[in-house]
Scaffold this active site. Structure first.
Site, PDB file in Angstrom:
ATOM      1  N   ARG A 117       0.814  -1.235   0.000  1.00  0.00           N
ATOM      2  CA  ARG A 117       0.000   0.000   0.000  1.00  0.00           C
ATOM      3  C   ARG A 117       0.838   1.271   0.000  1.00  0.00           C
ATOM      4  NH1 ARG A 117      -3.003  -2.942   3.780  1.00  0.00           N
ATOM      5  NH2 ARG A 117      -4.767  -3.970   2.774  1.00  0.00           N
ATOM      6  N   LYS A 139       2.215  11.412 -10.744  1.00  0.00           N
ATOM      7  CA  LYS A 139       1.275  10.587 -11.516  1.00  0.00           C
ATOM      8  C   LYS A 139       2.020   9.329 -11.912  1.00  0.00           C
ATOM      9  CE  LYS A 139      -2.030  13.530 -13.936  1.00  0.00           C
ATOM     10  NZ  LYS A 139      -2.492  13.878 -15.292  1.00  0.00           N
ATOM     11  N   GLU A 181       7.004  18.282 -25.275  1.00  0.00           N
ATOM     12  CA  GLU A 181       6.420  18.572 -23.951  1.00  0.00           C
ATOM     13  C   GLU A 181       6.877  19.942 -23.450  1.00  0.00           C
ATOM     14  OE1 GLU A 181       4.088  16.913 -22.422  1.00  0.00           O
ATOM     15  OE2 GLU A 181       4.332  14.753 -22.631  1.00  0.00           O
ATOM     16  N   LYS A 223       6.251  23.048 -14.176  1.00  0.00           N
ATOM     17  CA  LYS A 223       5.423  21.906 -13.759  1.00  0.00           C
ATOM     18  C   LYS A 223       5.218  21.928 -12.246  1.00  0.00           C
ATOM     19  CE  LYS A 223       4.116  17.210 -14.104  1.00  0.00           C
ATOM     20  NZ  LYS A 223       4.114  15.982 -14.833  1.00  0.00           N
ATOM     21  N   GLU A 233      -5.118  16.908  -9.508  1.00  0.00           N
ATOM     22  CA  GLU A 233      -5.791  17.269 -10.759  1.00  0.00           C
ATOM     23  C   GLU A 233      -7.298  17.457 -10.601  1.00  0.00           C
ATOM     24  OE1 GLU A 233      -4.077  15.530 -14.381  1.00  0.00           O
ATOM     25  OE2 GLU A 233      -6.072  15.594 -15.238  1.00  0.00           O
ATOM     26  N   ARG A 237      -4.317  21.709 -12.726  1.00  0.00           N
ATOM     27  CA  ARG A 237      -3.302  20.760 -13.193  1.00  0.00           C
ATOM     28  C   ARG A 237      -3.713  20.103 -14.509  1.00  0.00           C
ATOM     29  NH1 ARG A 237       0.083  15.962  -9.985  1.00  0.00           N
ATOM     30  NH2 ARG A 237       1.077  15.198 -11.875  1.00  0.00           N
ATOM     31  N   ASN A 241      -2.504  18.669 -19.586  1.00  0.00           N
ATOM     32  CA  ASN A 241      -2.937  17.720 -20.613  1.00  0.00           C
ATOM     33  C   ASN A 241      -3.112  18.363 -21.978  1.00  0.00           C
ATOM     34  OD1 ASN A 241      -3.168  15.377 -18.936  1.00  0.00           O
ATOM     35  ND2 ASN A 241      -4.913  16.389 -17.968  1.00  0.00           N
ATOM     36  N   HIS A 244      -2.809  16.355 -25.089  1.00  0.00           N
ATOM     37  CA  HIS A 244      -2.712  14.946 -24.692  1.00  0.00           C
ATOM     38  C   HIS A 244      -3.920  14.099 -25.083  1.00  0.00           C
ATOM     39  CE1 HIS A 244       0.851  16.161 -22.606  1.00  0.00           C
ATOM     40  NE2 HIS A 244       1.061  14.950 -22.153  1.00  0.00           N
ATOM     41  N   HIS A 248      -2.938  11.019 -27.015  1.00  0.00           N
ATOM     42  CA  HIS A 248      -3.128   9.631 -26.571  1.00  0.00           C
ATOM     43  C   HIS A 248      -3.878   8.830 -27.629  1.00  0.00           C
ATOM     44  CE1 HIS A 248      -2.632  10.667 -22.009  1.00  0.00           C
ATOM     45  NE2 HIS A 248      -1.491  10.636 -22.665  1.00  0.00           N
ATOM     46  N   HIS A 261       5.584   9.574 -27.655  1.00  0.00           N
ATOM     47  CA  HIS A 261       4.609  10.329 -26.848  1.00  0.00           C
ATOM     48  C   HIS A 261       4.723  11.843 -27.092  1.00  0.00           C
ATOM     49  CE1 HIS A 261       1.999  11.337 -23.533  1.00  0.00           C
ATOM     50  NE2 HIS A 261       2.938  12.125 -23.033  1.00  0.00           N
TER      51      HIS A 261
HETATM   52  N1  NAD Z   1       3.608  10.689 -15.120  1.00  0.00           N
HETATM   53  C1  NAD Z   1       3.559  11.778 -15.838  1.00  0.00           C
HETATM   54  O1  NAD Z   1       3.232  12.866 -15.333  1.00  0.00           O
HETATM   55  C2  NAD Z   1       3.920  11.714 -17.301  1.00  0.00           C
HETATM   56  C3  NAD Z   1       4.085  12.884 -18.036  1.00  0.00           C
HETATM   57  C4  NAD Z   1       4.480  12.784 -19.367  1.00  0.00           C
HETATM   58  C5  NAD Z   1       4.691  11.543 -19.947  1.00  0.00           C
HETATM   59  N2  NAD Z   1       4.509  10.419 -19.195  1.00  0.00           N
HETATM   60  C6  NAD Z   1       4.742   9.090 -19.780  1.00  0.00           C
HETATM   61  O2  NAD Z   1       6.105   9.000 -20.169  1.00  0.00           O
HETATM   62  C7  NAD Z   1       6.224   8.057 -21.221  1.00  0.00           C
HETATM   63  C8  NAD Z   1       7.134   8.598 -22.300  1.00  0.00           C
HETATM   64  O3  NAD Z   1       8.394   8.806 -21.740  1.00  0.00           O
HETATM   65  P1  NAD Z   1       9.720   8.890 -22.638  1.00  0.00           P
HETATM   66  O4  NAD Z   1       9.475   9.791 -23.780  1.00  0.00           O
HETATM   67  O5  NAD Z   1      10.827   9.162 -21.719  1.00  0.00           O
HETATM   68  O6  NAD Z   1       9.799   7.431 -23.287  1.00  0.00           O
HETATM   69  P2  NAD Z   1      10.560   6.085 -22.857  1.00  0.00           P
HETATM   70  O7  NAD Z   1      10.535   5.882 -21.420  1.00  0.00           O
HETATM   71  O8  NAD Z   1       9.990   5.006 -23.713  1.00  0.00           O
HETATM   72  O9  NAD Z   1      12.060   6.354 -23.318  1.00  0.00           O
HETATM   73  C9  NAD Z   1      12.346   6.550 -24.665  1.00  0.00           C
HETATM   74  C10 NAD Z   1      13.444   5.619 -25.191  1.00  0.00           C
HETATM   75  O10 NAD Z   1      14.720   6.122 -24.802  1.00  0.00           O
HETATM   76  C11 NAD Z   1      15.468   5.084 -24.152  1.00  0.00           C
HETATM   77  N3  NAD Z   1      16.333   5.778 -23.197  1.00  0.00           N
HETATM   78  C12 NAD Z   1      15.981   6.350 -22.029  1.00  0.00           C
HETATM   79  N4  NAD Z   1      17.004   7.044 -21.539  1.00  0.00           N
HETATM   80  C13 NAD Z   1      18.033   6.891 -22.394  1.00  0.00           C
HETATM   81  C14 NAD Z   1      19.364   7.394 -22.421  1.00  0.00           C
HETATM   82  N5  NAD Z   1      19.812   8.255 -21.509  1.00  0.00           N
HETATM   83  N6  NAD Z   1      20.171   7.030 -23.448  1.00  0.00           N
HETATM   84  C15 NAD Z   1      19.691   6.212 -24.427  1.00  0.00           C
HETATM   85  N7  NAD Z   1      18.439   5.738 -24.475  1.00  0.00           N
HETATM   86  C16 NAD Z   1      17.615   6.078 -23.456  1.00  0.00           C
HETATM   87  C17 NAD Z   1      14.413   4.211 -23.549  1.00  0.00           C
HETATM   88  O11 NAD Z   1      14.918   2.934 -23.251  1.00  0.00           O
HETATM   89  C18 NAD Z   1      13.382   4.198 -24.672  1.00  0.00           C
HETATM   90  O12 NAD Z   1      13.773   3.322 -25.683  1.00  0.00           O
HETATM   91  C19 NAD Z   1       4.823   7.762 -21.712  1.00  0.00           C
HETATM   92  O13 NAD Z   1       4.432   6.495 -21.270  1.00  0.00           O
HETATM   93  C20 NAD Z   1       3.982   8.837 -21.037  1.00  0.00           C
HETATM   94  O14 NAD Z   1       2.664   8.409 -20.794  1.00  0.00           O
HETATM   95  C21 NAD Z   1       4.138  10.487 -17.898  1.00  0.00           C
END
Ligand code: NAD
Length: 357
Positions: A117, A139, A181, A223, A233, A237, A241, A244, A248, A261
């Site tokens: 939990r 999140k 972003e 942020k 949210e 907040r 989005n 988004h 999505h 993304h």
């Molecule tokens: N929680 C939140 O508030 C929030 C906000 C925005 C996005 N997200 C989520 O984040 C995700 C997208 O994140 P992302 O764009 O980082 O994608 P990702 O996590 O898939 O990373 C992108 C790619 O880069 C590679 N990688 C990561 N760091 C690296 C490095 N330093 N050197 C070489 N390769 C590297 C990863 O293995 C992957 O192949 C989505 O699932 C999205 O929904 C969450």
């Protein structure tokens, strides 16, 4: 030298530390002799795990290395993390550390939220997108086959430790997706930041350390400010989005293989600008300004003909912001003037999407 931003959420506060090395000394007291599960993926672990382990000599380390990719942000990966937690006997006072992009940050956070939990976790984001957005604000979650991030929880980290040098190994397309972003913040409430991004495009794209640090610090502050005002949210907040809901749907329509993304969010912002124009909230300049900015960074700003507008609208019905069957979208009255628009008709959404091909 490190930059330090504090997130203040009433009963919980935590630091975002922006550095150019892995340095966990400020957490040594909390982590002393604890069990720590390092969660990463097959791409990032070979690059950074050894260095991170050497920077954590004061705790008992375990690892969970997952397959890479948004398609693995699912129940199976979440279960694999829980299995590792069970195998290493991680208790309530122990800690998880995520090492990777937003996918790893979100999944590790969700495993931390659900194990016993709720246990503590630390974010070590390694993509631009996760350093300026995904690792901040609590999140956490995973995707369901029917839609993105449909399973999740709010769970704030103990700290976010950003090492800007990790961006040197990031593929260029992934880096640029992170800029999508960053442009979102300009669209929400930071119009001057759009000029800063244009003026500093060369420094950003050549990974100039000083420029990158400023980019990251600025975005983290934007942020942090919104999260502090509205942690769960309930209101403002939701502006984060912007782009988004369309984004999505674009990701789901292409089975998470067509757009990264940040790319989907970029194109989603163009659609939001077009819809804002068609509904009379702003003039046509807004879309042109956004498109110029996106084009400069080689981000997508037109929809591929192979994706049907009807399919996107159908996918948008599952969005978490839909309330009582009515679409709620983040629209703009101008650059930096985002607002929550309720009761948007599907026909209007369809027309806006069609105008973005
Ligand atoms: N929680 C939140 O508030 C929030 C906000 C925005 C996005 N997200 C989520 O984040 C995700 C997208 O994140 P992302 O764009 O980082 O994608 P990702 O996590 O898939 O990373 C992108 C790619 O880069 C590679 N990688 C990561 N760091 C690296 C490095 N330093 N050197 C070489 N390769 C590297 C990863 O293995 C992957 O192949 C989505 O699932 C999205 O929904 C969450």
């Amino acid at each position: 030298m490190s930059d330090h931003i504090q997130i203040n959420l009433g009963d919980h506060q935590y630091p975002l530390i922006i550095n150019n090395a892995f340095n966990f000394s400020c957490l040594s007291k909390r982590l002393q002799d604890k069990k720590v599960l390092l969660v990463s993926n097959e791409t990032v672990a070979p690059l950074y795990l050894d260095e991170i382990k050497s920077a954590l000599p004061f705790c008992q380390l375990f690892e969970c290395i997952l397959p890479d990719g948004e398609q693995h942000k699912n129940l199976l990966s979440w279960e694999l993390i829980l299995n590792s937690l069970a195998d290493c006997g991680l208790t309530r006072t122990d800690v998880l550390i995520s090492i990777g992009g937003g996918v790893i940050c979100d999944m590790t956070g969700f495993a931390a939220a659900s194990w016993m939990r709720g246990v503590d976790f630390i974010q070590v984001p390694t993509t631009l997108l996760s350093q300026i957005d995904a690792s901040i604000g609590g999140k956490t979650g995973i995707n369901h086959p029917r839609g993105k991030n449909l399973i999740g929880a709010f769970h704030q980290p103990l700290a976010v430790m950003i090492n800007t040098t990790t961006l040197q190994t990031l593929p260029q397309r992934e880096f640029v997706a992170g800029i999508g972003e960053a442009i979102k913040y300009a669209g929400i409430n930071q119009p001057d930041f759009a000029h800063w991004l244009s003026d500093n495009q060369t420094g950003i794209m050549s990974l100039d350390d000083e420029v990158l640090r400023e980019l990251i610090v600025r975005c983290c502050r934007f942020k942090a400010d919104l999260v502090e005002q509205d942690e769960k949210e309930q209101g403002i907040r939701a502006l984060l989005n912007l782009g988004h809901t369309f984004g999505h749907a674009l990701e789901a329509a292409t089975a998470y293989q067509g757009y990264l993304h940040g790319e989907a969010v970029a194109l989603g912002m163009v659609m939001a600008a077009e819809l804002s124009f068609q509904l009379g909230f702003c003039d046509s300049e807004l879309r042109k300004t956004l498109e110029r900015l996106l084009r400069g960074f080689k981000l997508p700003y037109r929809l591929k003909k192979s994706i049907a507008a009807e399919q996107l609208v159908e996918l948008m019905r599952l969005d978490k912001k839909v309330q009582s069957g009515q679409h709620r979208l983040i629209l703009m009255k101008g650059l930096g003037q985002a607002f929550i628009a309720k009761g948007i008709e599907e026909n209007d959404i369809l027309n806006a999407i069609r105008a973005c091909v």
